[in-house]
Design an enzyme around this catalytic site. Structure first.
Site, PDB file in Angstrom:
ATOM      1  CE  LYS A  37     -72.206 -19.502  37.833  1.00  0.00           C
ATOM      2  NZ  LYS A  37     -71.006 -20.202  38.338  1.00  0.00           N
ATOM      3  NE  ARG A 130     -65.951 -20.643  43.648  1.00  0.00           N
ATOM      4  CZ  ARG A 130     -66.770 -20.458  42.617  1.00  0.00           C
ATOM      5  NH1 ARG A 130     -67.358 -19.291  42.433  1.00  0.00           N
ATOM      6  NH2 ARG A 130     -66.984 -21.428  41.739  1.00  0.00           N
TER       7      ARG A 130
HETATM    8  C1  LIG Z   1     -70.072 -20.082  37.354  1.00  0.00           C
HETATM    9  C2  LIG Z   1     -69.018 -21.053  37.163  1.00  0.00           C
HETATM   10  C3  LIG Z   1     -68.381 -21.152  35.913  1.00  0.00           C
HETATM   11  C4  LIG Z   1     -68.679 -20.232  34.743  1.00  0.00           C
HETATM   12  O1  LIG Z   1     -68.262 -18.923  34.977  1.00  0.00           O
HETATM   13  P1  LIG Z   1     -68.266 -17.807  33.802  1.00  0.00           P
HETATM   14  O2  LIG Z   1     -67.411 -16.733  34.323  1.00  0.00           O
HETATM   15  O3  LIG Z   1     -69.670 -17.390  33.607  1.00  0.00           O
HETATM   16  O4  LIG Z   1     -67.712 -18.456  32.590  1.00  0.00           O
HETATM   17  C5  LIG Z   1     -67.424 -22.141  35.778  1.00  0.00           C
HETATM   18  N1  LIG Z   1     -67.070 -22.958  36.792  1.00  0.00           N
HETATM   19  C6  LIG Z   1     -67.669 -22.885  38.010  1.00  0.00           C
HETATM   20  C7  LIG Z   1     -67.241 -23.813  39.093  1.00  0.00           C
HETATM   21  C8  LIG Z   1     -68.647 -21.926  38.237  1.00  0.00           C
HETATM   22  O5  LIG Z   1     -69.232 -21.839  39.448  1.00  0.00           O
END
Ligand SMILES: *Cc1c(COP(=O)(O)O)cnc(C)c1O
Length: 355
Positions: A37, A130
């Site tokens: 993302k 969350r």
């Molecule tokens: C964005 C996201 C990640 C990855 O996060 P990073 O800090 O970029 O490694 C992993 N799990 C979920 C549920 C996310 O939304």
């Protein structure tokens, strides 16, 4: 397009970061899902991640997963899905994170109608506030989901350092592993996946403290920007210069550091505050908050001070710079995660993929 502003994405450096992460995690029995993302899931970069041995490409948006369908690894939807997008989830996501029984139930019905089985991962909230079933509520919830036809519950996962900023530790990830064991014992099942979080869990991998039983991590930033995200430690052998913003100077002038006139609200409704540092040499670059927030830019020229910006302009103080800049010069910036995300998502920022 003129070519500016642009982000240069260095594929070889990203590939190196990803290979290191995959190999290190593998030595602890951990599979890596690469999270796309942060770079709007451009296939040019996703390809490097797949070549580095990740088991899945994961994104929060269906629109991004659509771009990744041709890759021969699992496509994972990271954001717990909207009830209105469940048909698309079944179409485009091999695995989806869930935290509502009702969502799992509807997914099951829809999957059955289509003659498929939807794989889901049940999320547990171990304190970050969350998404996820709250602590031990995961155990009965998991049991209930086991009874839903049309879905396969592959395991449990958690997410930390996101809303609450809770640091992943041996103790709290141990709690997750404990729930996994309890579920296995109580229901006589085997969990394929115990997913211990995002890049913020990497510090435990680096120092060997990740609890046994965690066999999956979902990693974005640590691969993309080569940074451990809890303590911000830049790892040796990781590249940080992976996404570089280049923008063009459109004005250079000497101006006072405090505006003239009564101060009301700026373009974003905030009342700005100024420090009087006398007359300063200022440059405007043609990129703005619509693309990238000014505070996410890290200038290559360390003498540049970022003063702020509006939708389409970023204003810099270049008084202390050794170089004598001119209008039309190109300035380079490293990006924070937010800067990468904003710039890669903005249609006004050109993307250049460098080998
Ligand atoms: C964005 C996201 C990640 C990855 O996060 P990073 O800090 O970029 O490694 C992993 N799990 C979920 C549920 C996310 O939304």
């Amino acid at each position: 397009m003129s070519g500016y502003p642009r982000i240069e994405a260095y594929k070889g450096r990203i590939r190196d970061n990803c290979t290191r992460t995959v190999e290190l995690c593998r030595s602890y029995g951990i599979d890596v899902m690469a999270v796309t993302k942060g770079f709007c899931a451009y296939p040019e970069i996703a390809k490097c991640l797949v070549e580095s041995g990740v088991v899945a490409l994961a994104d929060s948006r269906i629109a991004n997963l659509k771009k990744l369908q041709h890759f021969d690894v699992d496509k994972v939807l990271l954001r717990i899905p909207m009830p209105s997008e469940l048909d698309e989830v079944i179409e485009y996501a091999d695995l989806v994170l869930v935290s509502e029984i009702e969502t799992a139930r509807v997914l099951g019905q829809k999957a059955k109608q289509r003659g498929t089985i939807q794989r889901v991962m049940a999320m547990v909230d171990i304190g970050d506030l969350r998404e996820g079933f709250w602590l031990e509520e995961i155990v009965p919830a998991f049991g209930e989901m086991l009874g839903i036809k049309g879905i396969e519950v592959t395991g449990i996962g958690t997410n930390l350092s996101c809303y609450g900023g809770v640091i992943p530790r041996r103790e709290n990830l141990g709690v997750l592993v404990g729930y996994a064991k309890e579920i296995e014992k109580r229901y006589g099942v085997h969990l394929d996946m115990v997913s211990g979080g995002n890049s913020s869990s990497m510090h435990l991998v680096f120092d060997g403290g990740i609890p046994e039983g965690i066999n999956n991590l979902r990693i974005g930033e640590a691969i993309l920007l080569g940074r451990e995200t809890v303590f911000g430690i830049e790892r040796e052998n990781y590249h940080n210069d992976t996404f570089v913003l280049k923008a063009e100077i459109v004005e250079i002038k000497e101006k006072p550091s405090v505006p003239i006139g009564e101060i009301g609200r700026d373009a974003f409704g905030n009342v700005p505050v100024f420090t009087d540092r006398g007359v300063r040499k200022r440059a405007i670059i043609a990129v703005g908050k619509q693309d990238i927030q000014p505070d996410t830019l890290v200038p290559y020229d360390k003498d540049i001070i970022i003063l702020g910006g509006s939708s389409d302009h970023t204003i810099l103080d270049i008084s202390d710079c050794d170089k004598d800049y001119s209008v039309g010069d190109i300035l380079a910036f490293d990006l924070t995660y937010g800067g990468m995300l904003g710039g890669m998502t903005s249609p006004y920022v050109e993307k250049v993929f460098v080998e």
